[in-house]
Design a protein around this motif. Structure first.
Motif: not given
Length: 181
Positions: A13-18, A70-73, A79-82
């Motif tokens: 699974i590929s995801y980004i945190i930003r 700091l607010f990360l997604v 799709k935001i998953v966390g």
């Protein structure tokens, strides 16, 4: 405060945190409500302390402007998953610390999303001269407690009989902290 986005590939699974953005507010309201219904590890039952879209817009704006927040997604295929938040303090005597919290959709547990949100938060705190990160965790959440310990958090105290869960029993909350000299 904002940070640079980072990409991860874990178990296929590929995801980004930003950093969270205004456009995320509606999704964050929906996902928080869903997550609250998927686990008893959090403080809220589903629907309690509901934050609507304008509420999340205000949180994102505040956290973006405040150098101690700091607010990360975490995002998979748009799709935001966390998400996670570090909330700082404006009082001089507590301005050295932030409170950390994290939520991940149950379908995405086991992909390192919580771990990577924590890692990114710690890196941000260390680079912004924040000396202490504190958090609360339910005593039965062994995986989270072990994760926090691996990242240098120590148990600082226990809030006895702090949570009353669906099984009709009381549970302790563990207070943990990571202090950097």
């Amino acid at each position: 405060m904002k940070t640079n986005q980072q990409e991860f590939d874990v178990k296929g699974i590929s995801y980004i945190i930003r950093s969270a953005m205004d456009k995320d507010a509606k999704s964050l309201s929906e996902i928080r409500l869903q997550i609250d219904g998927e686990t008893e590890n959090l403080d809220r039952e589903q629907g309690e302390a509901f934050i609507d879209t304008p509420g999340f817009e205000r949180l994102i704006e505040t956290d973006t402007r405040n150098s101690r927040n700091l607010f990360l997604v975490a995002v998979v295929h748009d799709k935001i998953v966390g998400f996670s938040r570090c909330e700082g303090h404006s009082l001089s005597r507590t301005s050295h610390k932030v409170e950390f919290g994290v939520c991940v959709l149950k379908d995405y547990w086991g992909y390192g999303i919580g771990r990577n949100l924590l890692k990114k938060s710690i890196a941000w705190a260390d680079s912004n001269d924040i000396k202490k990160i504190s958090l609360h965790v339910l005593e039965t959440n062994d995986k989270a407690i072990e994760l926090y310990k691996r990242f240098g958090f120590e148990i600082e105290g226990i809030l006895k009989n702090d949570k009353f869960l669906a099984d009709g029993k009381y549970y302790n909350t563990i207070i943990m902290g990571r202090f950097r000299e």
